[in-house]
Design an enzyme around this catalytic site. Structure first.
Site, PDB file in Angstrom:
ATOM      1  N   ASP A 194     -10.127   3.269  -3.377  1.00 38.78           N
ATOM      2  CA  ASP A 194     -10.864   2.067  -2.983  1.00 38.78           C
ATOM      3  C   ASP A 194     -12.272   2.047  -3.567  1.00 38.78           C
ATOM      4  O   ASP A 194     -12.948   3.079  -3.650  1.00 38.78           O
ATOM      5  CB  ASP A 194     -10.982   1.990  -1.460  1.00 38.78           C
ATOM      6  CG  ASP A 194      -9.682   1.605  -0.783  1.00 38.78           C
ATOM      7  OD1 ASP A 194      -8.651   1.501  -1.482  1.00 38.78           O
ATOM      8  OD2 ASP A 194      -9.689   1.422   0.442  1.00 38.78           O
ATOM      9  N   ASP A 222       0.832  -1.205   0.000  1.00 42.06           N
ATOM     10  CA  ASP A 222       0.000   0.000   0.000  1.00 42.06           C
ATOM     11  C   ASP A 222       0.867   1.256   0.000  1.00 42.06           C
ATOM     12  O   ASP A 222       2.100   1.182  -0.035  1.00 42.06           O
ATOM     13  CB  ASP A 222      -0.929  -0.039   1.218  1.00 42.06           C
ATOM     14  CG  ASP A 222      -2.333   0.428   0.906  1.00 42.06           C
ATOM     15  OD1 ASP A 222      -2.507   1.280   0.009  1.00 42.06           O
ATOM     16  OD2 ASP A 222      -3.284  -0.058   1.558  1.00 42.06           O
TER      17      ASP A 222
END
Length: 264
Positions: free
Chosen positions: A198, A142
């Site tokens: 997301d 990430d």
């Protein structure tokens, strides 16, 4: 400094993986940061076998954030949550491998993950070696708590790419940078790259992924894929879910985009 930050461009992730987009499961849309433990991960692996998902190409069982608690103060080795994983992470990996499946894990290129767990910045080599020793097959990295400029981001991902290559273990490397500027150099850095934020509902599926797909499509090829984020199911017990029509539509569009099919 300039030479160091351009070194990522002259290397590549030569692991032979991802000749087709990866297919599997990730804990995030299902659990978020709650109940990430050995029992639940093993239950997912058992469900893969029960529903014969491996037969259709689904093979990765991936843990997202919230599995680590710290680092060994003397060695720097990352430590799994031993209350959640009392026999250690390798025992979970072995359980999944015994069922003919592959195991994936999560880290962050910054100082901490999105949920505040240990990041890999400055620990790329030792983390890669740890994951390889556990038998990890897939790594998602990430971009929380990390520099946002392009050169540094590419350099940091390059460090993990090279660390993974150096282990000698073939580990699928999934970049999670949430921006379409990862697409042009993506194939030099990893096997897949997130190009949007997301996907948590139908609106974000359209706004963050589908609407941008055509602009990045030309950068994908065997071994290197645009990642619009994970699939969302329909279970009301999951952290996020869609209607059946929405979920089936998302699956269809993801397949048309040659995207990774990672069940959430």
């Amino acid at each position: 400094f300039v030479a160091a930050n351009l070194a990522w461009w002259v290397s590549a992730l030569d692991n032979g993986l991802g000749r087709t987009p990866p297919m599997g499961y990730n804990t995030w849309n299902d659990f978020r940061c709650s109940n990430i433990n050995a029992s639940n991960i093993m239950r997912v692996a058992d469900a893969f076998i029960h529903y014969d998902l491996k037969r259709y190409g689904y093979k990765y069982v991936n843990i997202d954030d919230c599995w680590a608690t710290g680092r060994n103060k003397s060695t720097g080795v990352i430590i799994e949550d031993l209350q959640a994983f009392p026999k250690g992470m390798k025992a979970v990996v072995d359980y999944i491998h015994l069922r003919g499946l592959k195991f994936g894990i999560y880290t962050d290129r910054g100082t901490a993950t999105c949920e505040g767990r240990p990041g890999s910045q400055g620990f790329e080599q030792i983390d890669a070696e740890t994951y390889a020793s556990w038998g990890v097959d897939y790594l998602k990295e990430d971009s929380c708590n990390a520099p946002t400029d392009h050169a540094t981001a590419f350099h940091q991902y390059g460090l993990m790419r090279d660390a993974l290559n150096a282990t000698g273990r073939h580990i699928f490397f999934a970049l999670c940078g949430w921006s379409n500027w990862y697409a042009p150099p993506g194939k030099f850095l990893g096997n897949s790259w997130r190009y949007g934020y997301d996907v948590n509902d139908w609106n974000s599926a359209w706004g963050n992924s589908i609407s941008s797909a055509t602009s990045v499509a030309r950068f994908a090829s065997p071994g290197a894929w645009n990642d619009p984020d994970a699939l969302i199911g329909t279970s009301s017990d999951a952290a996020v879910h869609l209607t059946k029509t929405q979920s089936r539509t998302q699956f269809t569009l993801w397949a048309m985009m040659a995207a990774p099919l990672i069940i959430g």
